[in-house]
Enzyme design. Structure first.
Site, short mmCIF file in Angstrom:
data_model
loop_
_atom_site.label_atom_id
_atom_site.label_comp_id
_atom_site.label_asym_id
_atom_site.label_seq_id
_atom_site.Cartn_x
_atom_site.Cartn_y
_atom_site.Cartn_z
CG HIS A 196 -2.20 0.75 1.02
ND1 HIS A 196 -2.42 1.59 -0.04
CD2 HIS A 196 -3.33 0.79 1.77
CE1 HIS A 196 -3.63 2.13 0.06
NE2 HIS A 196 -4.20 1.66 1.14
CG ASP A 200 -2.90 5.03 -3.41
OD1 ASP A 200 -2.32 4.72 -2.36
OD2 ASP A 200 -2.70 6.10 -4.02
#
Length: 225
Positions: A196, A200
């Site tokens: 992450h 995204d």
């Protein structure tokens, strides 16, 4: 522990400690891909001597999708991000001594039959314990097929220094809604585990949706649409 098992354990724990790992899920209707394989597998074997499986199509579809979602094919280098304009696909192979991930190079320039041929070559080397270090390093993305062992769903660990890994799972017939009617379809769950820090949720979703669209209509791979 063998040296290989020890190294695998070290790498997996390093990945957990390094990445901000997150997983997202999707499912794909395998009807058209199953029909595609059934239609052409005998002709491919006769002409090229290569077994046409599902992995070649998955690698080709992932490659096309990665070129459209470059963050999933990138890696973090210190405070920088390196984006690759090529795809070196790591394909997880189970061996008696542990899981290894030999790399199919430059899959963006290979067709499905060429990918299958290279997977078969590397798989044979892995089973005979003849993989060299150059067969294992430099991958930009990994595919792991737990479905061959019956896995329904799981969250694979990212293969450092890569930023994402796709988990394939078993094909099961399930009741699904198609054109407002309930039909029995062969379905597969897909998992994308990703870092992450670089990818995204939007990009992860774009990847899974794009991949699903190609797998549900594999002729798009040949038409480049």
């Amino acid at each position: 522990m063998t040296r290989l098992r020890s190294r695998i354990a070290e790498r997996l724990k390093e990945s957990q400690n390094t990445n901000a790992s997150l997983s997202q899920f999707s499912e794909v209707d395998m009807t058209n891909l199953i029909n595609f394989r059934s239609k052409y597998k005998d002709a491919v074997m006769k002409k090229y001597g290569v077994k046409l499986g599902y992995m070649g199509v998955f690698v080709a579809a992932c490659t096309k999708t990665l070129l459209n979602v470059p963050s999933a094919n990138a890696r973090i280098d210190g405070n920088s991000i390196t984006y690759n304009d090529y795809v070196d696909m790591s394909v997880a192979v189970a061996t008696p001594t542990g899981l290894v991930t030999p790399v199919v190079r430059n899959t963006e320039s290979l067709n499905i039959v060429q990918i299958e041929s290279e997977i078969a070559r590397l798989g044979e080397k892995a089973r005979n314990n003849k993989l060299a270090m150059e067969d294992l390093v430099g991958g930009t993305f990994t595919i792991s097929n737990g479905g061959i062992f019956g896995s329904m769903m799981g969250t694979p660990i990212i293969n450092l220094p890569q930023s994402a890994i796709l988990g394939m799972h078993t094909i099961q017939k399930r009741a699904v809604v198609v054109n407002d009617k309930i039909e029995i379809r062969p379905m597969m769950y897909l998992t994308l585990s990703y870092d992450h820090r670089i990818i995204d949720g939007r990009e992860a979703t774009m990847f899974l949706v794009g991949l699903r669209n190609l797998l549900e209509d594999p002729s798009r791979l040949l038409l480049d649409v």
